[in-house]
Design an enzyme around this catalytic site. Structure first.
Site, short mmCIF file in Angstrom:
data_model
loop_
_atom_site.label_atom_id
_atom_site.label_comp_id
_atom_site.label_asym_id
_atom_site.label_seq_id
_atom_site.Cartn_x
_atom_site.Cartn_y
_atom_site.Cartn_z
N ASN A 232 -0.97 29.17 -16.52
CA ASN A 232 -0.57 28.64 -15.22
C ASN A 232 -0.18 29.78 -14.27
OD1 ASN A 232 -0.79 25.72 -14.88
ND2 ASN A 232 0.57 25.58 -16.65
N ASN B 168 8.41 22.30 -11.51
CA ASN B 168 7.93 22.34 -12.90
C ASN B 168 6.58 21.64 -12.98
OD1 ASN B 168 8.17 22.64 -15.82
ND2 ASN B 168 8.57 20.44 -15.90
N HIS C 150 4.37 19.37 -15.57
CA HIS C 150 4.45 18.60 -16.82
C HIS C 150 3.06 18.07 -17.14
CE1 HIS C 150 6.31 16.28 -20.00
NE2 HIS C 150 5.56 15.27 -19.62
N ALA D 245 -6.31 19.70 -14.26
CA ALA D 245 -5.16 19.23 -13.47
C ALA D 245 -4.13 20.34 -13.22
CB ALA D 245 -4.50 18.04 -14.15
#
Lengths: 213, 213
Positions: A13, A107, A109, A179
């Site tokens: 990420n 964050n 998830h 995603a």
């Protein structure tokens, strides 16, 4: 906008954030530092390769959780960030840190909150739970961090379809690719460009159509 | 395959089934009867217009819930259906009925189970809850009915993005148009054509790619 990115592992990420800065899909944003709780996190190497300060603050260096929490918060504050980004960070953020950065910690998830979230749902366990329930749609969520676990205001979500034969590992990778690596950079860009309002615990984004990325 | 459709209201999902039969996207399927708990349900008119037997079995006609449950089950059984389809049906299905039709009752729920489902989540309340939580993705779920509320094996799900300014009414209509009217007929067609296997509480559909409808 100055951001600090908190990580625990491989840093895919984090890499998605670097790539988005390089290709212009994140603008007005500088990664000021990267902090890991895990000295072996490859994310630290990714940061060093770009010449970005990379710190490890491990719980093992401290006598108590409280001391670690203080050091973790101090490390983040040392970069004077406008935004703290948890990018695959398994550290539970202290209440003091949530208060120090109200609506300035985000964050990612790997599920569609409120499904498969909360205490105990992290990493592969999230995808194991989705497969065990037999859902057809999962996805990822970028949200502001509040005092609860995965309870903060939701910024962006993206759906991912589960297929026959998916394992937790296959699904984890697909959720990242389809995603997480898309909506985390997109959320950072929206925040950097003043597009996000938080009101009554809900995020509003003017002139934005959801589901187009 | 003979199906009986249980309804409570306007019958737009029933209409979607009729349309899918007419345009060939549901094959090998006959609607043998339509049953409503509500005498004023427009769904009954939709059935009559096609010459399909339409019954009302109202709780008000019975002295107790148990007697109503018996009559409701008997009405469904009177059509000797292979499949019972709950299409906007607000009646809680009795355990006796679940056992009489194990893995032969399907329901459409206007959210992505396990989000916004279970007792108290029906009709507009589902969409109110999704908007209140501030999620960006909702959708619909077709599932087999078991003894719990919205706990049975999931057949199909479809995601729908929420937009700024959505009201519960707007969202309810969009979830119907973009998800319910598509996946309910699709699930019936899959069942009619022997494509569905249920194993260990999970549905398997061979040679099927999710997310393409």
């Amino acid at each position: 906008m100055k951001i600090v990115v908190l990580v625990s592992g491989g840093g895919t990420n984090l890499q998605a954030i670097f790539d988005a800065i390089d290709n212009g899909s994140i603008t007005n944003t500088e990664v000021a530092g990267v902090i890991s709780n895990n000295p072996g996190a490859y994310a630290l190497e990714r940061a060093k390769k770009r010449g970005i300060p990379a710190l490890c603050v491990s719980p093992k260096q401290f006598a108590s959780r409280a001391e670690f929490n203080d050091a973790w918060l101090a490390a983040a504050q040392s970069f004077s960030p406008d935004l703290v980004v948890l990018a695959g960070c398994l550290v539970v953020i202290s209440e003091a840190m949530v208060h120090a950065f109200t609506n300035r910690i985000i964050n990612i998830h790997p599920a569609l909150i409120p499904s498969f979230c909360g205490k105990g749902y992290y990493g592969l366990k999230v995808h194991e739970a989705a497969l065990e329930r037999g859902v057809r749609v999962t996805g990822a969520t970028v949200h502001f961090v509040d005092a609860g676990t995965d309870t903060g205001p939701i910024i962006l979500q993206k759906a991912v379809y589960i297929q026959e034969g998916d394992t937790p590992e296959i699904l984890q990778r697909r959720v990242m690719e389809e995603a997480e690596w898309i909506i985390l950079p997109a959320a950072i860009d929206l925040i950097a460009n003043g597009r996000i309002q938080v009101e009554d615990g809900k995020v509003h984004i003017a002139d934005y159509t959801f589901g187009t990325i």
